[in-house]
Each structure stands twice: as structure tokens, then as C-alpha cells.
Design an enzyme around this catalytic site. Structure first.
Site, PDB file in Angstrom:
ATOM      1  N   ARG A  63      -0.033  14.692  12.835  1.00  0.00           N
ATOM      2  CA  ARG A  63       0.363  14.302  11.438  1.00  0.00           C
ATOM      3  C   ARG A  63       0.429  15.543  10.501  1.00  0.00           C
ATOM      4  NH1 ARG A  63      -1.962   8.793   9.257  1.00  0.00           N
ATOM      5  NH2 ARG A  63       0.278   8.642   8.398  1.00  0.00           N
ATOM      6  N   PRO A  64       1.425  16.445  11.120  1.00  0.00           N
ATOM      7  CA  PRO A  64       1.649  17.676  10.272  1.00  0.00           C
ATOM      8  C   PRO A  64       2.252  17.551   8.888  1.00  0.00           C
ATOM      9  CG  PRO A  64       3.312  17.422  12.080  1.00  0.00           C
ATOM     10  CD  PRO A  64       2.276  16.417  12.131  1.00  0.00           C
ATOM     11  N   ILE A  65       2.152  18.521   8.354  1.00  0.00           N
ATOM     12  CA  ILE A  65       2.672  18.557   6.573  1.00  0.00           C
ATOM     13  C   ILE A  65       3.689  19.501   6.522  1.00  0.00           C
ATOM     14  CG2 ILE A  65       0.898  17.595   5.735  1.00  0.00           C
ATOM     15  CD1 ILE A  65      -0.089  20.368   4.904  1.00  0.00           C
ATOM     16  N   ASP A  66       4.224  20.332   7.832  1.00  0.00           N
ATOM     17  CA  ASP A  66       5.229  21.144   7.854  1.00  0.00           C
ATOM     18  C   ASP A  66       6.622  20.924   6.729  1.00  0.00           C
ATOM     19  OD1 ASP A  66       5.766  19.434   9.807  1.00  0.00           O
ATOM     20  OD2 ASP A  66       7.345  20.711  10.445  1.00  0.00           O
ATOM     21  N   LEU A  67       6.948  19.745   6.822  1.00  0.00           N
ATOM     22  CA  LEU A  67       8.306  19.328   6.122  1.00  0.00           C
ATOM     23  C   LEU A  67       7.977  19.391   4.734  1.00  0.00           C
ATOM     24  CD1 LEU A  67       9.692  16.430   8.633  1.00  0.00           C
ATOM     25  CD2 LEU A  67      10.208  19.152   8.374  1.00  0.00           C
ATOM     26  N   LYS A 127       0.886  -1.096   0.143  1.00  0.00           N
ATOM     27  CA  LYS A 127       0.045   0.087   0.110  1.00  0.00           C
ATOM     28  C   LYS A 127       0.837   1.156  -0.147  1.00  0.00           C
ATOM     29  CE  LYS A 127      -1.753   1.539   4.073  1.00  0.00           C
ATOM     30  NZ  LYS A 127      -1.504   2.887   4.435  1.00  0.00           N
ATOM     31  N   ASN A 128       2.090   1.318   0.924  1.00  0.00           N
ATOM     32  CA  ASN A 128       2.774   2.376   1.216  1.00  0.00           C
ATOM     33  C   ASN A 128       3.729   2.669  -0.076  1.00  0.00           C
ATOM     34  OD1 ASN A 128       1.214   2.907   3.270  1.00  0.00           O
ATOM     35  ND2 ASN A 128       2.586   2.303   4.607  1.00  0.00           N
ATOM     36  N   ASP A 159       4.714   0.880  11.943  1.00  0.00           N
ATOM     37  CA  ASP A 159       3.264   0.132  11.572  1.00  0.00           C
ATOM     38  C   ASP A 159       3.185  -1.119  11.955  1.00  0.00           C
ATOM     39  OD1 ASP A 159       3.332   1.794   8.351  1.00  0.00           O
ATOM     40  OD2 ASP A 159       2.799   2.368  10.188  1.00  0.00           O
ATOM     41  N   CYS A 181      -4.997   7.794   9.260  1.00  0.00           N
ATOM     42  CA  CYS A 181      -5.475   7.135  10.703  1.00  0.00           C
ATOM     43  C   CYS A 181      -5.162   8.353  11.737  1.00  0.00           C
ATOM     44  CB  CYS A 181      -4.417   6.319  10.781  1.00  0.00           C
ATOM     45  SG  CYS A 181      -4.607   4.677   9.948  1.00  0.00           S
ATOM     46  N   ARG A 233      -8.701  -0.720   4.651  1.00  0.00           N
ATOM     47  CA  ARG A 233      -7.691   0.181   3.837  1.00  0.00           C
ATOM     48  C   ARG A 233      -6.273  -0.353   3.610  1.00  0.00           C
ATOM     49  NH1 ARG A 233      -6.837   5.254   7.560  1.00  0.00           N
ATOM     50  NH2 ARG A 233      -5.605   5.499   5.464  1.00  0.00           N
ATOM     51  N   ARG A 271      -4.363   9.826   4.211  1.00  0.00           N
ATOM     52  CA  ARG A 271      -3.160  10.594   4.422  1.00  0.00           C
ATOM     53  C   ARG A 271      -2.388  10.764   3.144  1.00  0.00           C
ATOM     54  NH1 ARG A 271      -0.008  14.197   7.556  1.00  0.00           N
ATOM     55  NH2 ARG A 271       2.075  13.844   7.109  1.00  0.00           N
TER      56      ARG A 271
HETATM   57  C1  EPZ Z   1       4.095   6.913   6.156  1.00  0.00           C
HETATM   58  O1  EPZ Z   1       3.197   7.946   6.767  1.00  0.00           O
HETATM   59  C2  EPZ Z   1       3.059   5.771   5.968  1.00  0.00           C
HETATM   60  N1  EPZ Z   1       1.801   5.967   5.179  1.00  0.00           N
HETATM   61  C3  EPZ Z   1       2.635   5.556   7.336  1.00  0.00           C
HETATM   62  O2  EPZ Z   1       1.944   4.052   7.422  1.00  0.00           O
HETATM   63  C4  EPZ Z   1       3.862   5.027   8.433  1.00  0.00           C
HETATM   64  O3  EPZ Z   1       3.558   4.809   9.675  1.00  0.00           O
HETATM   65  C5  EPZ Z   1       4.822   6.311   8.335  1.00  0.00           C
HETATM   66  O4  EPZ Z   1       5.121   6.862   6.889  1.00  0.00           O
HETATM   67  C6  EPZ Z   1       6.192   6.150   9.113  1.00  0.00           C
HETATM   68  O5  EPZ Z   1       6.784   5.000   8.525  1.00  0.00           O
HETATM   69  C7  EPZ Z   1       2.034   5.961   3.900  1.00  0.00           C
HETATM   70  O6  EPZ Z   1       3.192   5.922   3.476  1.00  0.00           O
HETATM   71  C8  EPZ Z   1       0.822   6.251   3.208  1.00  0.00           C
HETATM   72  P1  EPZ Z   1       6.004  10.409   8.149  1.00  0.00           P
HETATM   73  P2  EPZ Z   1       3.805   9.537   6.659  1.00  0.00           P
HETATM   74  O7  EPZ Z   1       5.946  11.832   7.264  1.00  0.00           O
HETATM   75  O8  EPZ Z   1       4.456   9.640   5.522  1.00  0.00           O
HETATM   76  C9  EPZ Z   1       6.359  13.570  11.585  1.00  0.00           C
HETATM   77  C10 EPZ Z   1      -0.136   2.746   7.740  1.00  0.00           C
HETATM   78  O9  EPZ Z   1      -0.415   2.131   8.915  1.00  0.00           O
HETATM   79  N2  EPZ Z   1       6.095  14.679  10.391  1.00  0.00           N
HETATM   80  O10 EPZ Z   1       7.317   9.718   8.049  1.00  0.00           O
HETATM   81  O11 EPZ Z   1       2.554  10.422   7.035  1.00  0.00           O
HETATM   82  C11 EPZ Z   1       5.037  12.870  11.749  1.00  0.00           C
HETATM   83  O12 EPZ Z   1       4.143  13.996  12.701  1.00  0.00           O
HETATM   84  C12 EPZ Z   1       0.521   4.412   7.890  1.00  0.00           C
HETATM   85  O13 EPZ Z   1       0.104   1.926   6.879  1.00  0.00           O
HETATM   86  C13 EPZ Z   1       6.254  15.935  10.763  1.00  0.00           C
HETATM   87  O14 EPZ Z   1       6.549  16.442  11.785  1.00  0.00           O
HETATM   88  O15 EPZ Z   1       4.758   9.492   7.938  1.00  0.00           O
HETATM   89  C14 EPZ Z   1       5.497  11.610  12.387  1.00  0.00           C
HETATM   90  O16 EPZ Z   1       5.712  11.889  13.731  1.00  0.00           O
HETATM   91  C15 EPZ Z   1       0.308   4.803   9.216  1.00  0.00           C
HETATM   92  N3  EPZ Z   1       6.097  16.821   9.703  1.00  0.00           N
HETATM   93  C16 EPZ Z   1       6.628  11.515  11.680  1.00  0.00           C
HETATM   94  O17 EPZ Z   1       7.143  12.575  11.004  1.00  0.00           O
HETATM   95  C17 EPZ Z   1       5.798  16.593   8.429  1.00  0.00           C
HETATM   96  O18 EPZ Z   1       5.496  17.288   7.419  1.00  0.00           O
HETATM   97  C18 EPZ Z   1       6.685  10.294  10.743  1.00  0.00           C
HETATM   98  O19 EPZ Z   1       5.788  10.700   9.521  1.00  0.00           O
HETATM   99  C19 EPZ Z   1       5.606  15.149   8.030  1.00  0.00           C
HETATM  100  C20 EPZ Z   1       5.801  14.319   9.151  1.00  0.00           C
END
Ligand code: EPZ
Length: 419
Positions: free
Chosen positions: A122-126, A22-23, A305, A117, A397, A93
Site C-alpha cells: 500500500r505505497p503512497i507514491d502516487l 465507508k469509502n 473489496d 488492512c 471497521r 488507510r
Molecule cells: C481504496 O483504497 C479503498 N479504501 C480500498 O477499500 C479499496 O480496496 C481500494 O481503494 C481499491 O478499490 C478506501 O477508500 C478507504 P488504491 P486505496 O490507491 O485508495 C496501488 C476496503 O476493504 N497504489 O486504489 O488505498 C496500491 O498498492 C478497502 O474497504 C500505488 O502503487 O486503493 C494497490 O495495488 C481495502 N501507489 C492499487 O494501487 C499509490 O500511491 C490500488 O490502490 C497508491 C496506490
């Protein structure tokens, strides 16, 4: 609404094949926008999140068709919109992964804040920081992120956290930027490498995917490609844990062992016998294993995960294990549901202390998110008596044909309408 009804206590036995990831599929589907033509994608899992992503692509003018097996055809020749609605973006997401490719292809995009989820803020700042560094002007307008860029220009971007999504979004935009981009402290998950391989198949120049420094040399145009995505390491791990929890003997096929090494290493520490082949992993468990401590970390650390599923296994272990969840701030919602089945889990902030029990008992529980739902299925399979899991749309999902695959392994599980 639907629920799973599980009559627990049966050891799983047999062979199960893992579906596409999926990811990996979600960012690759989003990146197909960059092709300007027809892309053929194989091993795309038939999941509700994938259908939602395809609905998003259709809503901006892509032709989308599902064909035999797990093949999806995406025709991105003509796009007729750059707006992703709340109704569509709010479903998952992964919807936000369309931002980078659309910005690169059309120069402007408006996308409602993503869903997904409820495991944290789950911010998007980065994502925003990276796309802005490439030259995009980005603002928040009534709950939508609006980004515009006459031209994207390559630059050096340091990620405060190795965010999977931010790495994917920035990489998918930088491939059409002018000049070179370097992403430092990039995510190194296998799904990042798969996306980079797909982009390179379309003619992108990407170096270092899978390491914490990724270099992208922008090109003028990308061409359509055929590509098959990797298999789902989290699905594979979920079946490995289910096999151990039920004291079964299961071979999980069609998985690269390196993708699940963080999990198999911990399972070995727990005393669970594993046979690891080239593209399969076999569990042969008597159901006796001892507790360990788990700390979730970015790849190649223990995957967040797999945390909920491992919590269910620790609930059945000998001894006490401590789980520390370092990635998401609200990812222990499964603890209270497992407690209804007799598990002893004390949550304090980012940690949970799990005191193992000889057995759990079936109960009525609720899936709160995708992986929490998987943990409840695992607990229900191992528990004595019947378990009913409601809100299983969360589970749909991320798991293809879950009840069918488990039934083939000897489980007594079926789906019913929730009255
Ligand atoms: C991906 O989510 C996966 N989803 C998630 O899987 C997985 O848990 C996660 O990566 C971590 O491995 C998909 O690929 C669709 P991140 P993503 O950005 O990209 C912080 C599942 O169960 N962060 O690596 O959203 C955030 O808050 C799902 O299949 C910021 O601070 O994860 C978190 O603490 C759940 N700012 C950490 O980084 C940002 O702009 C990890 O987030 C982005 C993230």
C-alpha cells in the site's frame, strides 16, 4: 477483544437496508476541512474507521458532533494543528486522505504513515507524485510525510495506476490551487464521483469525475455545504453473497444497481436468480450455483473489496473457479481460514483455484482483515455447525450493525467477549 459465534445452516430471508458508504464517507469527512465552516453530512455510517477519521479531524481543531441517525456535524472554522500523529493515522488507510485538504487549507501538513488492512504494501507514491506536481515540497521525516506549499498551482498529472486514494487526495488539493488541474488515468469508482459532488456543493469546479480524466478549475475559497453520502456498494454485495450462500431470499434495499453490476453480472453467470429494481436487488436462491472465474480490476471491473466474499461463495459452488487478484498483492489471507472450514483453495501468487464443495463445516477461525472477516461470516452462516470468528474488530471497521442486520434476516449470530 470480541468474537462472533454463528450457528450456521439457516437460510437468510427478508429485507436489509444498506448503510452509507465507508469509502465515500472517509474522503468527504477529510475534505470538510476545506469548508472553513460548519458542514452537515448525512448517511455517514457509524463505523470504527469513521470514528477514527473524526478523531483525526478533532485533533487538528475541528468541532465534531454525531447527531440523530447517521448525521455528523463538522465545524472546520478554526484549525489549530497540522500534525496527524502515528497513534491516529496508524488506525486506518483513509487517514492519508487528510493530506490534500490540509495542504490546500494550511499550506503545510505532517502526517504519519497510514495504517489499514495488511493486504499489501500500500505505497503512497502516487499521492506524493500528484501533490508534488501541484507545487508541494514533500519529505519523509521519521516515518511521517511532511509537505509544504506556499501556493498550489494547477497542472496536468498522469497516474501510473488509477489509484482511488491518490485521485481523491489530488482532487481535494487541486480545488484550491491556482489555475486548472487535469488528472489523467484517474480512478472512476462511484466514491470518486461522490467526493467530487461534495466538493462542487462547496463551490468547487470539477468536470469529468467518474471518467478517467478529471479537470479541476481552482477557486479562491470554498463554503460549507450540507451533503448526504452514497450507500455502501460493498456492504450491499456482501449481503447479496450471504443470501446466495445460505440458499435464501433476501432483498437488499437502498442501493443503486449500477454500483454492484460487476458482482450481479457474475452472480447471474453462476445461475443465481436476481430481481433487480430501481434501488433494490433481490436474491432468491435455492443454494445451487456453479463456479465462475473472477478477475479483480478497477471499477467498473470486479471489485477487489468483493473478492474475499466471492471466494467464500465459490467454495460452496459446483465446479472449480479461478480468482485472480490484480489490485493487492496479499489479499488471499482468508483462504487458509476458509480451509479450516473444509474449503479447498489453492493459492499461487496472485491467483487462487477454488474447488467447490457441497457444504462447509463450522470451525474456530480468525479475521485477518476487513473483507476476509466478511468472507468468514458468510462461510459461517452457510456452514453446518458452529463457527467462532475472532478479531472481529477488523469487521467492525466496515460493517454497521452486522449481527443485528443478519439476525433480522434469520441468522443465528451473536457477539461475545473473547477470553
Ligand atoms: C481504496 O483504497 C479503498 N479504501 C480500498 O477499500 C479499496 O480496496 C481500494 O481503494 C481499491 O478499490 C478506501 O477508500 C478507504 P488504491 P486505496 O490507491 O485508495 C496501488 C476496503 O476493504 N497504489 O486504489 O488505498 C496500491 O498498492 C478497502 O474497504 C500505488 O502503487 O486503493 C494497490 O495495488 C481495502 N501507489 C492499487 O494501487 C499509490 O500511491 C490500488 O490502490 C497508491 C496506490
Amino acid at each position: 477483544m470480541e468474537k462472533f459465534v454463528i450457528c450456521g445452516g439457516k437460510s437468510l430471508c427478508g429485507t436489509v437496508s444498506v448503510s452509507g458508504s465507508k469509502n465515500a464517507a472517509l474522503p468527504i469527512l477529510a475534505a470538510s476541512i476545506l469548508s472553513g465552516g460548519r458542514v452537515v453530512l448525512d448517511n455517514i455510517p457509524r463505523l470504527s474507521d469513521v470514528v477514527s477519521m473524526c478523531d483525526i479531524l478533532s485533533s487538528i481543531g475541528c468541532g465534531v458532533s454525531f447527531s440523530a441517525g447517521d448525521r455528523v456535524l463538522i465545524d472546520a472554522t478554526r484549525l489549530n494543528s497540522n500534525v496527524i500523529s502515528y497513534q491516529l493515522a496508524g488506525r486506518l488507510r483513509g487517514s492519508f486522505l487528510v493530506m490534500g485538504p490540509l495542504l490546500a487549507r494550511l499550506g503545510s501538513v505532517s502526517i504519519s504513515m497510514p495504517g489499514g488492512c495488511p493486504i499489501g504494501a500500500r505505497p503512497i507514491d502516487l499521492h506524493i507524485k500528484g501533490l508534488a506536481a501541484l507545487g508541494a515540497c514533500i519529505e519523509n521525516r521519521q516515518g511521517s510525510v511532511v509537505a509544504k506549499a506556499k501556493k498550489l498551482v494547477g497542472t496536468k498529472i498522469y497516474l501510473d495506476f488509477p489509484s482511488v486514494g491518490a485521485t481523491e487526495n489530488i482532487m481535494s488539493a487541486a480545488v484550491l490551487a491556482e489555475g486548472a488541474t487535469v488528472i489523467e488515468n484517474a480512478a472512476v469508482e462511484p466514491e470518486i464521483v461522490d467526493l467530487a459532488n461534495f466538493l462542487c456543493a462547496m463551490g468547487a469546479n470539477i468536470f469529468g469525475a467518474g471518467t478517467d480524466t478529471i479537470k479541476i478549475e481552482g477557486v479562491k475559497i470554498l463554503k460549507p455545504a450540507n451533503y448526504s453520502v452514497i450507500s455502501d456498494r460493498i456492504e450491499a454485495g456482501s449481503y447479496l453473497i450471504a443470501a446466495a450462500a445460505t440458499g435464501g431470499c433476501v432483498t437488499v434495499q437502498n442501493i443503486l444497481p449500477d454500483y454492484v453490476k460487476p458482482l450481479t453480472a457474475k452472480m447471474k453467470e453462476m445461475g443465481i436468480p436476481l430481481d433487480i429494481g430501481e434501488n433494490y436487488i433481490a436474491v432468491n436462491s435455492e443454494g445451487n450455483f456453479h463456479a465462475v472465474d473472477i478477475k479483480t480490476l478497477p471499477f467498473p471491473g470486479f471489485p477487489t473489496d468483493m473478492q474475499a466474499q466471492m471466494t467464500a461463495l465459490l467454495a460452496l459452488s459446483e465446479g472449480t473457479g479461478i480468482i485472480t487478484e490484480t489490485i493487492f498483492e496479499n489479499r488471499f489471507m482468508h483462504a487458509s481460514e476458509l480451509a479450516r472450514m473444509g474449503a479447498s483453495i489453492k493459492v499461487a501468487g496472485r491467483s487462487a483455484v477454488v474447488e467447490g464443495k457441497k457444504a462447509l463445516t463450522g470451525a474456530k477461525v480468525k479475521a485477518t482483515d476487513l473483507r476476509a472477516g466478511a468472507a468468514l461470516v458468510i462461510a459461517g452462516l452457510a456452514a453446518r455447525g458452529d463457527t467462532e470468528i475472532s478479531d472481529i474488530y477488523h469487521i467492525d471497521r466496515g460493517y454497521v450493525a452486522l449481527e443485528q442486520k443478519l439476525t433480522q434476516l434469520g441468522a443465528d449470530i451473536h457477539r461475545e467477549a473473547e477470553h
